[in-house]
Design a protein around this motif. Sequence first.
Motif, PDB file in Angstrom:
ATOM      1  N   ALA A  20       0.882  -1.162   0.000  1.00  0.00           N
ATOM      2  CA  ALA A  20       0.000   0.000   0.000  1.00  0.00           C
ATOM      3  C   ALA A  20       0.919   1.210   0.000  1.00  0.00           C
ATOM      4  CB  ALA A  20      -0.894  -0.004   1.235  1.00  0.00           C
ATOM      5  N   PHE A  21       0.451   2.303  -0.544  1.00  0.00           N
ATOM      6  CA  PHE A  21       1.310   3.487  -0.525  1.00  0.00           C
ATOM      7  C   PHE A  21       0.476   4.751  -0.366  1.00  0.00           C
ATOM      8  CE2 PHE A  21       0.276   3.145  -5.044  1.00  0.00           C
ATOM      9  CZ  PHE A  21       0.017   4.461  -5.405  1.00  0.00           C
ATOM     10  N   ALA A  22       1.135   5.793   0.130  1.00  0.00           N
ATOM     11  CA  ALA A  22       0.505   7.091   0.312  1.00  0.00           C
ATOM     12  C   ALA A  22       1.222   8.108  -0.560  1.00  0.00           C
ATOM     13  CB  ALA A  22       0.564   7.517   1.780  1.00  0.00           C
ATOM     14  N   GLU A  23       0.469   8.977  -1.209  1.00  0.00           N
ATOM     15  CA  GLU A  23       1.025  10.017  -2.070  1.00  0.00           C
ATOM     16  C   GLU A  23       0.727  11.371  -1.419  1.00  0.00           C
ATOM     17  OE1 GLU A  23       2.857  12.149  -4.056  1.00  0.00           O
ATOM     18  OE2 GLU A  23       2.935  10.201  -5.066  1.00  0.00           O
ATOM     19  N   PRO A  24       1.717  11.942  -0.670  1.00  0.00           N
ATOM     20  CA  PRO A  24       1.477  13.179   0.082  1.00  0.00           C
ATOM     21  C   PRO A  24       1.020  14.354  -0.787  1.00  0.00           C
ATOM     22  CG  PRO A  24       3.523  12.147   0.781  1.00  0.00           C
ATOM     23  CD  PRO A  24       3.068  11.411  -0.445  1.00  0.00           C
ATOM     24  N   LYS A  25       1.574  14.483  -1.986  1.00  0.00           N
ATOM     25  CA  LYS A  25       1.238  15.624  -2.838  1.00  0.00           C
ATOM     26  C   LYS A  25      -0.250  15.669  -3.156  1.00  0.00           C
ATOM     27  CE  LYS A  25       2.306  17.735  -7.324  1.00  0.00           C
ATOM     28  NZ  LYS A  25       3.132  17.619  -8.559  1.00  0.00           N
ATOM     29  N   TYR A  26      -0.853  14.508  -3.347  1.00  0.00           N
ATOM     30  CA  TYR A  26      -2.260  14.442  -3.742  1.00  0.00           C
ATOM     31  C   TYR A  26      -3.185  14.006  -2.605  1.00  0.00           C
ATOM     32  CZ  TYR A  26      -0.461  14.885  -8.474  1.00  0.00           C
ATOM     33  OH  TYR A  26       0.170  15.341  -9.614  1.00  0.00           O
ATOM     34  N   LYS A  27      -2.600  13.756  -1.418  1.00  0.00           N
ATOM     35  CA  LYS A  27      -3.394  13.288  -0.271  1.00  0.00           C
ATOM     36  C   LYS A  27      -4.179  12.035  -0.659  1.00  0.00           C
ATOM     37  CE  LYS A  27      -2.109  17.003   1.967  1.00  0.00           C
ATOM     38  NZ  LYS A  27      -1.245  17.569   0.918  1.00  0.00           N
ATOM     39  N   LEU A  28      -3.469  11.041  -1.156  1.00  0.00           N
ATOM     40  CA  LEU A  28      -4.083   9.824  -1.671  1.00  0.00           C
ATOM     41  C   LEU A  28      -3.450   8.594  -1.025  1.00  0.00           C
ATOM     42  CD1 LEU A  28      -5.811   8.213  -3.774  1.00  0.00           C
ATOM     43  CD2 LEU A  28      -3.855   8.444  -5.339  1.00  0.00           C
ATOM     44  N   ILE A  29      -4.302   7.619  -0.662  1.00  0.00           N
ATOM     45  CA  ILE A  29      -3.846   6.316  -0.164  1.00  0.00           C
ATOM     46  C   ILE A  29      -4.359   5.243  -1.123  1.00  0.00           C
ATOM     47  CG2 ILE A  29      -4.065   4.600   1.671  1.00  0.00           C
ATOM     48  CD1 ILE A  29      -4.417   6.942   3.639  1.00  0.00           C
ATOM     49  N   VAL A  30      -3.460   4.386  -1.588  1.00  0.00           N
ATOM     50  CA  VAL A  30      -3.841   3.296  -2.494  1.00  0.00           C
ATOM     51  C   VAL A  30      -3.400   1.980  -1.858  1.00  0.00           C
ATOM     52  CG1 VAL A  30      -3.647   2.298  -4.793  1.00  0.00           C
ATOM     53  CG2 VAL A  30      -3.559   4.787  -4.505  1.00  0.00           C
ATOM     54  N   ILE A  31      -4.336   1.042  -1.756  1.00  0.00           N
ATOM     55  CA  ILE A  31      -4.060  -0.263  -1.151  1.00  0.00           C
ATOM     56  C   ILE A  31      -4.244  -1.342  -2.200  1.00  0.00           C
ATOM     57  CG2 ILE A  31      -4.792  -1.918   0.606  1.00  0.00           C
ATOM     58  CD1 ILE A  31      -5.632   0.466   2.325  1.00  0.00           C
ATOM     59  N   ASP A  32      -3.242  -2.183  -2.329  1.00  0.00           N
ATOM     60  CA  ASP A  32      -3.326  -3.293  -3.284  1.00  0.00           C
ATOM     61  C   ASP A  32      -4.396  -4.278  -2.823  1.00  0.00           C
ATOM     62  OD1 ASP A  32      -2.559  -5.057  -5.402  1.00  0.00           O
ATOM     63  OD2 ASP A  32      -1.493  -6.246  -3.907  1.00  0.00           O
ATOM     64  N   ARG A  33      -5.266  -4.676  -3.727  1.00  0.00           N
ATOM     65  CA  ARG A  33      -6.336  -5.595  -3.344  1.00  0.00           C
ATOM     66  C   ARG A  33      -5.798  -6.926  -2.856  1.00  0.00           C
ATOM     67  NH1 ARG A  33     -10.814  -4.480  -8.142  1.00  0.00           N
ATOM     68  NH2 ARG A  33     -11.082  -2.256  -7.661  1.00  0.00           N
ATOM     69  N   SER A  34      -4.701  -7.370  -3.429  1.00  0.00           N
ATOM     70  CA  SER A  34      -4.157  -8.665  -3.008  1.00  0.00           C
ATOM     71  C   SER A  34      -3.612  -8.618  -1.583  1.00  0.00           C
ATOM     72  CB  SER A  34      -3.066  -9.133  -3.969  1.00  0.00           C
ATOM     73  OG  SER A  34      -1.946  -8.278  -3.933  1.00  0.00           O
ATOM     74  N   LEU A  35      -3.209  -7.425  -1.110  1.00  0.00           N
ATOM     75  CA  LEU A  35      -2.746  -7.294   0.271  1.00  0.00           C
ATOM     76  C   LEU A  35      -3.849  -7.707   1.232  1.00  0.00           C
ATOM     77  CD1 LEU A  35      -0.779  -6.295   2.477  1.00  0.00           C
ATOM     78  CD2 LEU A  35      -1.743  -4.015   2.175  1.00  0.00           C
ATOM     79  N   GLN A  36      -5.082  -7.286   0.923  1.00  0.00           N
ATOM     80  CA  GLN A  36      -6.197  -7.615   1.800  1.00  0.00           C
ATOM     81  C   GLN A  36      -6.503  -9.107   1.790  1.00  0.00           C
ATOM     82  OE1 GLN A  36      -8.303  -4.301  -0.285  1.00  0.00           O
ATOM     83  NE2 GLN A  36      -9.182  -3.951   1.719  1.00  0.00           N
ATOM     84  N   PHE A  37      -6.488  -9.724   0.612  1.00  0.00           N
ATOM     85  CA  PHE A  37      -6.739 -11.157   0.534  1.00  0.00           C
ATOM     86  C   PHE A  37      -5.602 -11.941   1.192  1.00  0.00           C
ATOM     87  CE2 PHE A  37      -9.393  -9.665  -3.042  1.00  0.00           C
ATOM     88  CZ  PHE A  37     -10.588 -10.252  -2.663  1.00  0.00           C
ATOM     89  N   PHE A  38      -4.384 -11.474   1.005  1.00  0.00           N
ATOM     90  CA  PHE A  38      -3.213 -12.140   1.566  1.00  0.00           C
ATOM     91  C   PHE A  38      -3.278 -12.149   3.095  1.00  0.00           C
ATOM     92  CE2 PHE A  38       1.166 -11.633   3.231  1.00  0.00           C
ATOM     93  CZ  PHE A  38       1.705 -12.839   2.828  1.00  0.00           C
ATOM     94  N   LEU A  39      -3.500 -10.968   3.696  1.00  0.00           N
ATOM     95  CA  LEU A  39      -3.552 -10.882   5.152  1.00  0.00           C
ATOM     96  C   LEU A  39      -4.751 -11.636   5.714  1.00  0.00           C
ATOM     97  CD1 LEU A  39      -2.466  -7.159   5.690  1.00  0.00           C
ATOM     98  CD2 LEU A  39      -1.146  -9.212   6.223  1.00  0.00           C
ATOM     99  N   SER A  40      -5.874 -11.596   4.998  1.00  0.00           N
ATOM    100  CA  SER A  40      -7.046 -12.348   5.455  1.00  0.00           C
ATOM    101  C   SER A  40      -6.757 -13.837   5.501  1.00  0.00           C
ATOM    102  CB  SER A  40      -8.236 -12.097   4.517  1.00  0.00           C
ATOM    103  OG  SER A  40      -8.641 -10.745   4.551  1.00  0.00           O
ATOM    104  N   SER A  41      -6.016 -14.330   4.498  1.00  0.00           N
ATOM    105  CA  SER A  41      -5.659 -15.749   4.463  1.00  0.00           C
ATOM    106  C   SER A  41      -4.770 -16.121   5.646  1.00  0.00           C
ATOM    107  CB  SER A  41      -4.941 -16.078   3.151  1.00  0.00           C
ATOM    108  OG  SER A  41      -5.777 -15.868   2.043  1.00  0.00           O
ATOM    109  N   ILE A  42      -3.830 -15.248   5.987  1.00  0.00           N
ATOM    110  CA  ILE A  42      -2.961 -15.508   7.129  1.00  0.00           C
ATOM    111  C   ILE A  42      -3.772 -15.519   8.420  1.00  0.00           C
ATOM    112  CG2 ILE A  42      -1.048 -14.617   8.515  1.00  0.00           C
ATOM    113  CD1 ILE A  42      -0.111 -15.800   5.898  1.00  0.00           C
TER     114      ILE A  42
END
Length: 361
Positions: A113-135
């Motif tokens: 996941a990453f944050a872009e300070p210039k645009y005040k934006l947070i983007v989270i990879d969808r697979s990160l959520q599935f990955f952590l849920s599986s764990i």
Amino acid sequence: MDAIKLLENIQIKTKTEPYIWNKDSYDWLFEDLTQNIGLCNKEQLHQSIQNTVNEIYSCPLPTKYESSLHYPLLYSLLKELYDVRDIFGNVSNIDIELSLPVIGTANLQNINAFAEPKYKLIVIDRSLQFFLSSIVTIIVEFITTNDNNSYVIRPSLLTREYIIDKIKKNRKLTQSFLEILCSYVLFKDTWSYKRYHYGNGDKHTWYELITKEVYRFVVGHELAHLLLNDTQSNIQVEQDADYVGAYLCVASISNDNEIKEMDLFWAMSITVKTMDILHKCNKYFGKNNSSYPENRILTVNSVLQKSKADKYALGMVSAINMIFEDLWLTIKTPLKELTEACTDGRISSVEELQQIISIIF
């Protein structure tokens, strides 16, 4: 360009498809929950799901490519975390005047996941959520104990002897743990793993509660990057984001200086230990990301101590640390054999990976 336009461009560039709830989604969720929680009042369950679906539909998505499955929860967590940012008061390096960021998801092909300070934006990879849920599904099986036919979590019972014994008796779960890690490291794949069905309502409830708090910590970490106006990534920057993010998480679930949601402590510990082991696996296969700190659980523990968390909460952190350390010791030898199989060209797909794990484990 504003934050929403940038999010849309990222989704287009990464070929992110919209995920929209429909009748099929509704039926799938009902069947999935029915299998997981066993006996239940199906009419009440239908109504509960319908209320959830109505809530999803009432939450406007930032772009037409956004996931209606993920976005409502991520947005609500972001709002809760944002609303407590003034806990840092006049701390000079933290911008509590930050406007509410935009949050969204994309197929980044990286558990990240990453944050872009210039645009005040947070983007989270969808697979990160599935990955952590599986764990989480696997860890819940390790940390829950049967007490008078109810599954509870008692950190005092999670001794090293208990954990080692449970690992020995649950080789299939340990095998699944290895499979989830290696599927991602080798093939960026988190979709092939079939979610574990507990067949018990208590365990499923723990899974749902802890998974939500996992997402809270992920969002809190990225919001911390924006509050700190981080424009680069290195070990110190990531440690600071862990620290500030964990503080935001604790503040967001506290009431009158009393911490109400204990699930958060499990979630934060599981998240950082998962990422620790993921980076170790990367190193085994010759892939290294040096910008992330090791032993991130020490930061979580530090925040909990300064938040005056009780022994129960600190016991959670200790238990999770032991579980992951013992899981790591269990999978190290199979990992070495998997690296040799990769070098020999015997693993070129997730299916081949699964086959070899079933043989060597």
